[in-house]
Design a protein around this motif. Structure first.
Motif, PDB file in Angstrom:
ATOM      1  N   ALA A  94     -22.898   6.218   3.292  1.00  0.00           N
ATOM      2  CA  ALA A  94     -24.159   5.602   2.832  1.00  0.00           C
ATOM      3  C   ALA A  94     -24.939   5.012   4.004  1.00  0.00           C
ATOM      4  O   ALA A  94     -26.151   5.217   4.133  1.00  0.00           O
ATOM      5  CB  ALA A  94     -23.859   4.518   1.796  1.00  0.00           C
ATOM      6  N   ALA A  95     -24.226   4.283   4.885  1.00  0.00           N
ATOM      7  CA  ALA A  95     -24.886   3.684   6.051  1.00  0.00           C
ATOM      8  C   ALA A  95     -25.442   4.768   6.962  1.00  0.00           C
ATOM      9  O   ALA A  95     -26.569   4.663   7.461  1.00  0.00           O
ATOM     10  CB  ALA A  95     -23.890   2.812   6.826  1.00  0.00           C
ATOM     11  N   GLY A  96     -24.672   5.841   7.166  1.00  0.00           N
ATOM     12  CA  GLY A  96     -25.126   6.962   8.003  1.00  0.00           C
ATOM     13  C   GLY A  96     -26.359   7.639   7.429  1.00  0.00           C
ATOM     14  O   GLY A  96     -27.314   7.937   8.158  1.00  0.00           O
ATOM     15  N   LEU A  97     -26.366   7.854   6.112  1.00  0.00           N
ATOM     16  CA  LEU A  97     -27.520   8.517   5.457  1.00  0.00           C
ATOM     17  C   LEU A  97     -28.774   7.644   5.553  1.00  0.00           C
ATOM     18  O   LEU A  97     -29.877   8.155   5.790  1.00  0.00           O
ATOM     19  CB  LEU A  97     -27.193   8.818   3.988  1.00  0.00           C
ATOM     20  N   TRP A  98     -28.603   6.316   5.383  1.00  0.00           N
ATOM     21  CA  TRP A  98     -29.759   5.413   5.486  1.00  0.00           C
ATOM     22  C   TRP A  98     -30.331   5.428   6.905  1.00  0.00           C
ATOM     23  O   TRP A  98     -31.547   5.518   7.097  1.00  0.00           O
ATOM     24  CB  TRP A  98     -29.378   3.993   5.066  1.00  0.00           C
ATOM     25  N   LEU A  99     -29.441   5.360   7.905  1.00  0.00           N
ATOM     26  CA  LEU A  99     -29.901   5.408   9.299  1.00  0.00           C
ATOM     27  C   LEU A  99     -30.594   6.730   9.599  1.00  0.00           C
ATOM     28  O   LEU A  99     -31.609   6.767  10.295  1.00  0.00           O
ATOM     29  CB  LEU A  99     -28.716   5.227  10.259  1.00  0.00           C
ATOM     30  N   ASN A 100     -30.049   7.814   9.057  1.00  0.00           N
ATOM     31  CA  ASN A 100     -30.641   9.152   9.253  1.00  0.00           C
ATOM     32  C   ASN A 100     -32.055   9.206   8.688  1.00  0.00           C
ATOM     33  O   ASN A 100     -32.993   9.701   9.337  1.00  0.00           O
ATOM     34  CB  ASN A 100     -29.756  10.186   8.560  1.00  0.00           C
ATOM     35  N   PRO A 108     -37.005   1.703  13.321  1.00  0.00           N
ATOM     36  CA  PRO A 108     -35.812   1.067  13.888  1.00  0.00           C
ATOM     37  C   PRO A 108     -35.208   0.071  12.901  1.00  0.00           C
ATOM     38  O   PRO A 108     -35.831  -0.924  12.551  1.00  0.00           O
ATOM     39  CB  PRO A 108     -36.364   0.346  15.126  1.00  0.00           C
ATOM     40  N   VAL A 109     -33.985   0.354  12.426  1.00  0.00           N
ATOM     41  CA  VAL A 109     -33.313  -0.552  11.484  1.00  0.00           C
ATOM     42  C   VAL A 109     -31.975  -1.002  12.069  1.00  0.00           C
ATOM     43  O   VAL A 109     -31.516  -0.463  13.067  1.00  0.00           O
ATOM     44  CB  VAL A 109     -33.095   0.106  10.095  1.00  0.00           C
ATOM     45  N   SER A 110     -31.347  -1.981  11.414  1.00  0.00           N
ATOM     46  CA  SER A 110     -30.109  -2.561  11.940  1.00  0.00           C
ATOM     47  C   SER A 110     -28.878  -1.796  11.455  1.00  0.00           C
ATOM     48  O   SER A 110     -28.673  -1.647  10.257  1.00  0.00           O
ATOM     49  CB  SER A 110     -29.997  -4.021  11.500  1.00  0.00           C
ATOM     50  N   THR A 111     -28.077  -1.336  12.412  1.00  0.00           N
ATOM     51  CA  THR A 111     -26.811  -0.659  12.091  1.00  0.00           C
ATOM     52  C   THR A 111     -25.871  -1.608  11.358  1.00  0.00           C
ATOM     53  O   THR A 111     -25.263  -1.251  10.343  1.00  0.00           O
ATOM     54  CB  THR A 111     -26.103  -0.235  13.397  1.00  0.00           C
ATOM     55  N   THR A 112     -25.738  -2.809  11.901  1.00  0.00           N
ATOM     56  CA  THR A 112     -24.824  -3.797  11.314  1.00  0.00           C
ATOM     57  C   THR A 112     -25.214  -4.100   9.873  1.00  0.00           C
ATOM     58  O   THR A 112     -24.367  -4.132   8.983  1.00  0.00           O
ATOM     59  CB  THR A 112     -24.834  -5.100  12.144  1.00  0.00           C
ATOM     60  N   HIS A 113     -26.505  -4.301   9.629  1.00  0.00           N
ATOM     61  CA  HIS A 113     -26.957  -4.618   8.276  1.00  0.00           C
ATOM     62  C   HIS A 113     -26.762  -3.430   7.323  1.00  0.00           C
ATOM     63  O   HIS A 113     -26.527  -3.626   6.132  1.00  0.00           O
ATOM     64  CB  HIS A 113     -28.424  -5.053   8.285  1.00  0.00           C
ATOM     65  N   SER A 114     -26.836  -2.214   7.874  1.00  0.00           N
ATOM     66  CA  SER A 114     -26.591  -1.011   7.056  1.00  0.00           C
ATOM     67  C   SER A 114     -25.141  -1.007   6.569  1.00  0.00           C
ATOM     68  O   SER A 114     -24.868  -0.748   5.396  1.00  0.00           O
ATOM     69  CB  SER A 114     -26.860   0.266   7.856  1.00  0.00           C
ATOM     70  N   ILE A 115     -24.204  -1.300   7.479  1.00  0.00           N
ATOM     71  CA  ILE A 115     -22.781  -1.342   7.115  1.00  0.00           C
ATOM     72  C   ILE A 115     -22.506  -2.518   6.172  1.00  0.00           C
ATOM     73  O   ILE A 115     -21.770  -2.387   5.197  1.00  0.00           O
ATOM     74  CB  ILE A 115     -21.895  -1.449   8.390  1.00  0.00           C
ATOM     75  N   ALA A 385     -40.778  -3.526   6.167  1.00  0.00           N
ATOM     76  CA  ALA A 385     -40.370  -2.996   4.849  1.00  0.00           C
ATOM     77  C   ALA A 385     -39.012  -2.310   4.938  1.00  0.00           C
ATOM     78  O   ALA A 385     -38.150  -2.497   4.068  1.00  0.00           O
ATOM     79  CB  ALA A 385     -41.421  -2.011   4.337  1.00  0.00           C
ATOM     80  N   SER A 386     -38.790  -1.554   6.023  1.00  0.00           N
ATOM     81  CA  SER A 386     -37.500  -0.860   6.187  1.00  0.00           C
ATOM     82  C   SER A 386     -36.345  -1.854   6.365  1.00  0.00           C
ATOM     83  O   SER A 386     -35.235  -1.612   5.914  1.00  0.00           O
ATOM     84  CB  SER A 386     -37.553   0.119   7.365  1.00  0.00           C
ATOM     85  N   TRP A 387     -36.623  -3.001   7.011  1.00  0.00           N
ATOM     86  CA  TRP A 387     -35.590  -4.043   7.161  1.00  0.00           C
ATOM     87  C   TRP A 387     -35.203  -4.609   5.797  1.00  0.00           C
ATOM     88  O   TRP A 387     -34.031  -4.828   5.519  1.00  0.00           O
ATOM     89  CB  TRP A 387     -36.099  -5.184   8.035  1.00  0.00           C
ATOM     90  N   LEU A 388     -36.229  -4.873   4.965  1.00  0.00           N
ATOM     91  CA  LEU A 388     -35.985  -5.465   3.646  1.00  0.00           C
ATOM     92  C   LEU A 388     -35.219  -4.501   2.735  1.00  0.00           C
ATOM     93  O   LEU A 388     -34.420  -4.927   1.904  1.00  0.00           O
ATOM     94  CB  LEU A 388     -37.316  -5.860   2.988  1.00  0.00           C
ATOM     95  N   ILE A 389     -35.454  -3.206   2.927  1.00  0.00           N
ATOM     96  CA  ILE A 389     -34.815  -2.193   2.074  1.00  0.00           C
ATOM     97  C   ILE A 389     -33.366  -1.932   2.488  1.00  0.00           C
ATOM     98  O   ILE A 389     -32.540  -1.551   1.656  1.00  0.00           O
ATOM     99  CB  ILE A 389     -35.636  -0.860   2.133  1.00  0.00           C
ATOM    100  N   THR A 390     -33.035  -2.163   3.784  1.00  0.00           N
ATOM    101  CA  THR A 390     -31.741  -1.727   4.340  1.00  0.00           C
ATOM    102  C   THR A 390     -30.535  -2.114   3.479  1.00  0.00           C
ATOM    103  O   THR A 390     -29.764  -1.243   3.060  1.00  0.00           O
ATOM    104  CB  THR A 390     -31.547  -2.279   5.773  1.00  0.00           C
ATOM    105  N   ILE A 391     -30.331  -3.413   3.200  1.00  0.00           N
ATOM    106  CA  ILE A 391     -29.120  -3.846   2.485  1.00  0.00           C
ATOM    107  C   ILE A 391     -29.090  -3.322   1.042  1.00  0.00           C
ATOM    108  O   ILE A 391     -28.101  -2.703   0.643  1.00  0.00           O
ATOM    109  CB  ILE A 391     -28.943  -5.372   2.562  1.00  0.00           C
ATOM    110  N   PRO A 392     -30.167  -3.506   0.235  1.00  0.00           N
ATOM    111  CA  PRO A 392     -30.098  -2.983  -1.137  1.00  0.00           C
ATOM    112  C   PRO A 392     -29.957  -1.460  -1.209  1.00  0.00           C
ATOM    113  O   PRO A 392     -29.226  -0.939  -2.053  1.00  0.00           O
ATOM    114  CB  PRO A 392     -31.411  -3.442  -1.782  1.00  0.00           C
ATOM    115  N   PHE A 393     -30.635  -0.737  -0.303  1.00  0.00           N
ATOM    116  CA  PHE A 393     -30.555   0.728  -0.321  1.00  0.00           C
ATOM    117  C   PHE A 393     -29.131   1.182  -0.003  1.00  0.00           C
ATOM    118  O   PHE A 393     -28.556   2.017  -0.704  1.00  0.00           O
ATOM    119  CB  PHE A 393     -31.535   1.330   0.691  1.00  0.00           C
TER     120      PHE A 393
END
Length: 409
Positions: A94-100, A108-115, A385-393
């Motif tokens: 999921a984290a990989g797909l979001w970063l992709n 540019p989004v946060s890897t740590t926040h994605s995980i 907007a992408s930062w705000l979406i990262t954790i819920p997505f």
């Protein structure tokens, strides 16, 4: 072949995919400002990032990692080894797909926040909302404001100092020859401390603040002397301001190398933490909230990062370096200095901040020195907007993938 062996094989591929996406998205932290300010070309950035990210990952990458991302979810959620392995696999993918997806749009989004978001999703789908430590999530949300603000303020102050002490003086080149080495020394001091506290602890160099400061001071003095000697022979070639920017171009390259090494050391384990957890469970049959990271797994992460930089890194590098604002070497250096200082201060205070968010804040801070008109507000809105979406997505996608993997395995 057992289902756990099949899961391990898939996990290795997904772990590499995650590292690839970190290279594609996160490495722009180190290289974006240098490319944007024309200090280095995109090709040079890819080569520098590849070398230093890989060295950081393999030489100083964490040999023990928190697979459950620092107490975001209660450890008692993870009781069944197979459920844990499936959950970590879902989180990683999921984290990989979001970063992709973010990289595709140059965001540019946060890897740590994605995980973190992915692990939150796993916690909720396994044991419900109560399994998540929401106060920790609150701290992360707070960091969305604190880190860009701190990065922006420090970067703006540094640029204003450069402007007042060098660019606005009668003989800017002569001033730069005297003052630039001080900035180089300060940069060496800050980045050495960052590396000692965030990277080299993985090599079991458990230094006190005093010892680390002593090493940092030594590095600062050596770098100051080298740069002072090198700049002594620099002379104005007509355009004084161009010559000053030329001096700061070299400072940016040094900073970029250092930041790339530190990034490889810090963030590769964030990426392959869940993979290390899966490897440990398959080997031992039991769950641990921390897992040893074998050298071959670190190398896999390092290679993945390098491939990511080389194939897709240009998209986010373009956003940070060119789309937010127009950068020069003095502005780019100020942004990198502001970001590095903020990350150091925050890590010493134990604040969970994102390097990505900090650097974006620093670039915006430098731009605001020329007024709001210097900023591309449309791209800034997209990034926020992408930062705000990262954790819920990432959380939502993990839930879906977890249920699919449960059906398959």
């Amino acid at each position: 072949m057992s289902s756990m062996t099949i899961i391990l094989g898939i996990a290795l591929i997904v772990g590499f995919y995650m590292a690839w996406n970190i290279g594609a998205n996160d490495v722009a932290n180190a290289m974006g400002t240098s490319v944007g300010s024309k200090a280095i070309t995109l090709k040079q950035a890819v080569i520098i990032a590849a070398i230093f990210e890989f060295l950081g990952a393999v030489l100083a990458g964490s040999n023990v990692t928190n697979t459950v991302r620092k107490g975001i979810v209660s450890p008692d959620v993870f009781t069944d080894p197979k459920i844990f392995v499936i959950g970590m696999l879902a989180a990683l993918l999921a984290a990989g797909l979001w970063l992709n997806l973010a990289t595709h749009f140059g965001l540019p989004v946060s890897t740590t926040h994605s995980i973190v978001g992915s692990v939150v999703g796993f916690g909720i789908v396994s044991k419900g909302i109560g399994a998540v430590h929401w106060s920790k999530i609150g701290n992360i949300v707070l960091s969305w404001v604190v880190s860009p603000l701190m990065g922006g303020i420090i970067a703006l102050i540094v640029f204003k100092i450069i402007e007042r002490t060098i660019l606005e003086k009668d003989k800017p080149v002569e001033r730069a020859k005297k003052i630039a080495p001080l900035f180089v020394g300060m940069t060496g001091f800050i980045l050495t401390l960052s590396l000692v506290f965030k990277g080299l602890k993985n090599l079991h160099l458990d230094l006190s603040f005093g010892e680390a400061s002593l090493i940092g001071t030594g590095v600062a003095i050596v770098i100051y002397i080298i740069s002072f000697v090198l700049l002594r022979n620099v002379h104005s070639k007509g355009d004084e301001y161009k010559s000053v920017e030329g001096i700061f171009r070299y400072l940016q390259i040094i900073t970029a190398c250092y930041v790339a090494f530190a990034h490889g050391a810090n963030d590769v384990a964030n990426a392959i933490g869940p993979l290390a957890g899966i490897v440990a469970v398959v080997k031992t049959g039991s769950i641990a909230t921390t897992a040893a990271v074998p050298m071959w797994v670190l190398a896999l992460g390092g290679v993945g990062i390098v491939v990511g930089v080389a194939t897709m890194g240009y998209k986010v590098i373009g956003t940070i370096g060119e789309k937010i604002t127009e950068l020069t070497p003095t502005r780019g250096f100020s942004a990198e200095f502001g970001a590095a200082t903020t990350v150091l201060v925050a890590s010493r205070m134990g604040l969970p901040i994102s390097t990505t968010h900090t650097l974006i804040g620093a670039v915006i801070g430098v731009a605001l020195g020329r007024g709001v008109a210097a900023l591309n507000m449309a791209i800034v809105k997209d990034i926020v907007a992408s930062w705000l979406i990262t954790i819920p997505f990432a959380a939502g996608l993990t839930m879906v993938l977890f249920e699919i993997f449960k059906l398959i395995f």
